[in-house]
Write a protein that holds these residues in place. Structure first.
Motif, PDB file in Angstrom:
ATOM      1  N   LEU A 109     -22.490  96.640  56.504  1.00  0.00           N
ATOM      2  CA  LEU A 109     -22.174  96.668  57.905  1.00  0.00           C
ATOM      3  C   LEU A 109     -21.032  98.722  57.459  1.00  0.00           C
ATOM      4  N   LYS A 110     -20.708  98.167  56.357  1.00  0.00           N
ATOM      5  CA  LYS A 110     -19.754  99.700  55.996  1.00  0.00           C
ATOM      6  C   LYS A 110     -20.588  99.916  55.368  1.00  0.00           C
ATOM      7  N   SER A 111     -21.621  99.952  54.595  1.00  0.00           N
ATOM      8  CA  SER A 111     -22.851 100.952  54.258  1.00  0.00           C
ATOM      9  C   SER A 111     -23.681 101.480  55.512  1.00  0.00           C
ATOM     10  N   ASN A 112     -23.468 100.935  55.937  1.00  0.00           N
ATOM     11  CA  ASN A 112     -24.398 101.377  57.635  1.00  0.00           C
ATOM     12  C   ASN A 112     -23.653 102.211  58.330  1.00  0.00           C
ATOM     13  N   GLY A 113     -22.134 103.006  58.210  1.00  0.00           N
ATOM     14  CA  GLY A 113     -21.403 103.459  58.715  1.00  0.00           C
ATOM     15  C   GLY A 113     -20.445 102.520  59.952  1.00  0.00           C
ATOM     16  N   ALA A 114     -20.345 101.432  59.646  1.00  0.00           N
ATOM     17  CA  ALA A 114     -18.749 100.293  60.389  1.00  0.00           C
ATOM     18  C   ALA A 114     -18.292 100.730  60.099  1.00  0.00           C
ATOM     19  N   PHE A 115     -17.084 100.542  60.805  1.00  0.00           N
ATOM     20  CA  PHE A 115     -15.489 100.530  60.251  1.00  0.00           C
ATOM     21  C   PHE A 115     -14.881  99.098  60.339  1.00  0.00           C
ATOM     22  N   ILE A 116     -14.383  98.510  59.200  1.00  0.00           N
ATOM     23  CA  ILE A 116     -13.520  97.550  59.198  1.00  0.00           C
ATOM     24  C   ILE A 116     -12.530  97.032  58.690  1.00  0.00           C
TER      25      ILE A 116
END
Length: 488
Positions: A109-116
């Motif tokens: 997710l993070k590598s595809n633009g998600a913020f967590i």
């Protein structure tokens, strides 16, 4: 060693098998076509938790007279594969496997633009019990009100709409009208191929835990506990198998494909509307003061986000109720403990709410704010609606008709409880029922019986006023105070 068996070769296999897997069992020897017979083989399990292993086989023999032996050997090998696969399919992933699946999902997710947010962590809700469910925690620091927990780009959300960016083709699913059906086909494809960490994560989630997807014996037991009066009507009879209607007919699915059925159930249990949002389904349900995060009203274009609605201390769990959220619509006023069980397969923790429209009853049980541990809290003698650390809250005073209904159902539940051993024998004698279904049914039984008894004991004076109100006004929350402080 079967000398008559020349070859057993799969022409068309369920996607979960490969030709190489079959060759572990049989080494093909190709013979002239006139000596081959096509055999369709199907297997199933009585508990209805596995559905089928099906393949179109070509059984080739030097002599047609030995065809029966070839088919028998073919069946042995198919059932051997069935056992191996179903053991993997229905045994939950180990704790370490779950950790790996979750870590891979977050990294993807993070590598595809998600913020967590880095302060978040997925943990067991009971650290001392490795079998307890997982939840989302503020593990590495507190959160202030209004902070964003995570934000998922729309391109990573499974919404049933074919898009080139997701490498989805129209033929993956057969639905152009019902968004939830398209979403089910989309996540089915993701689980089937295993191309993304989200697909692999979903494929390892528990199967058939929603009552409509239970075994016949489990649904029958639930029907006996709810009776004719306590089940909500929005899903029809709880005894009914929802797979043929919701999946086979409505979505034109294949009820014999267990992975498709799993996809359908996941959309029922975990989707936000018709959207399957990675990471979002890791947040558990709870109402009252526990309700500490909500959908972002100022949703950034192209992203799905959750924000805190109060301060959350380090170590606390995040909760988002599945019925009183800011976008839950009519559920906020009408859905309670029974409806949540029917749709999601769990008994909600306190606070719990019960609503019965036919007799205009609506009440809730909650823990006393002074102590969130009802087993240790003391009774407040000054409040007649408090007992054993719990508070009974009535939305409107009951009528005599409503109170009589509650007493009748309490007596019926007590009788059902007295038949517990007999019900187990009957069910086991006629139908297969999983232990998880048995335990879930009796958890609901206990919750309802306890709630009804407490409500009767602490009911206010009966009144006919509830029948003078409109069919909506009697149950609708008009306090003007939005979540997380609405009546529950």
């Amino acid at each position: 060693y079967v000398p008559a068996l020349g070859a057993l070769y799969p022409l068309s296999l369920s996607p979960r098998f490969t030709i190489q897997q079959w060759r572990i069992f049989i080494s093909p020897l190709f013979l002239p076509e006139e000596h081959c017979e096509m055999v369709s083989i199907r297997s199933s399990r009585i508990d209805n938790q596995s559905s089928r292993v099906e393949a179109l086989l070509v059984a080739c023999t030097p002599k047609r007279g030995l065809q029966a032996m070839v088919i028998l050997v073919a069946l042995v090998h198919v059932f051997s594969l069935d056992t191996l696969f179903m053991d993997q399919l229905f045994n939950p992933a180990s704790d370490s496997d779950n950790d790996k699946l979750t870590d891979d999902l977050i990294e993807w997710l993070k590598s595809n633009g998600a913020f967590i947010d880095e302060r978040l962590s997925i943990q067991h809700t009971d650290p001392s019990d490795p079998t307890s469910i997982r939840g989302l925690f503020a593990a590495h620091g507190p959160f202030e009100k209004g902070e964003t927990l995570f934000s998922i780009p729309d391109k990573l959300i499974y919404d049933g709409q074919p898009r080139a960016v997701k490498q989805n083709a129209d033929e993956i699913w057969r639905d152009n009208q019902h968004g939830d059906c398209g979403t089910a086909y989309e996540i089915h494809h993701a689980m089937q191929t295993g191309d993304t960490p989200y697909g692999r994560y979903l494929a390892h989630q528990p199967r058939r835990y929603v009552p409509g997807y239970w075994s016949p014996g489990g649904r029958e037991l639930l029907g006996s506990i709810l009776g004719d009066q306590l089940s909500s009507s929005h899903r029809g009879s709880v005894v009914e198998d929802r797979v043929p209607e919701d999946w086979l007919d409505y979505c034109e699915g294949a009820t014999s494909d267990e992975l498709e059925v799993h996809a359908s159930m996941l959309v029922t249990a975990r989707a936000d509307g018709s959207e399957m949002i990675p990471f979002y389904d890791m947040i558990n349900h709870r109402n009252g003061h526990w309700y500490n995060c909500q959908h972002d009203r100022n949703r950034k274009r192209g992203h799905f986000s959750l924000v805190t609605n109060q301060r959350v201390e380090q170590g606390e769990e995040f909760y988002l109720p599945y019925n009183t959220c800011t976008i839950c619509g009519s559920r906020a006023d009408k859905w309670g403990t029974i409806e949540l069980f029917e749709d999601y397969g769990f008994v909600e923790p306190f606070p719990q709410r019960y609503m019965f429209q036919s007799v205009r009853l609506k009440f809730a049980l909650d823990e006393k704010k002074s102590s969130h541990k009802p087993e240790t809290a003391k009774m407040n003698a000054d409040d007649e609606n408090e007992s054993d650390g719990l508070v009974v809250k009535w939305h409107v005073p009951p009528s005599q008709r409503g109170l009589d209904f509650l007493k009748t159902e309490t007596e019926r539940l007590q009788k059902v409880g007295n038949m517990k051993d007999e019900l187990r024998l009957n069910v086991n004698g006629e139908q297969a029922i999983l232990e998880s279904e048995w335990n879930a049914c009796w958890m609901l039984h206990h919750a309802m019986l306890f709630a009804f008894q407490a409500a009767i004991e602490h009911a206010p004076a009966v009144s006919v006023d509830v029948w003078k109100m409109s069919s909506i006004a009697w149950y609708k929350d008009r306090s003007g105070v939005g979540p997380p402080n609405r009546f529950y």
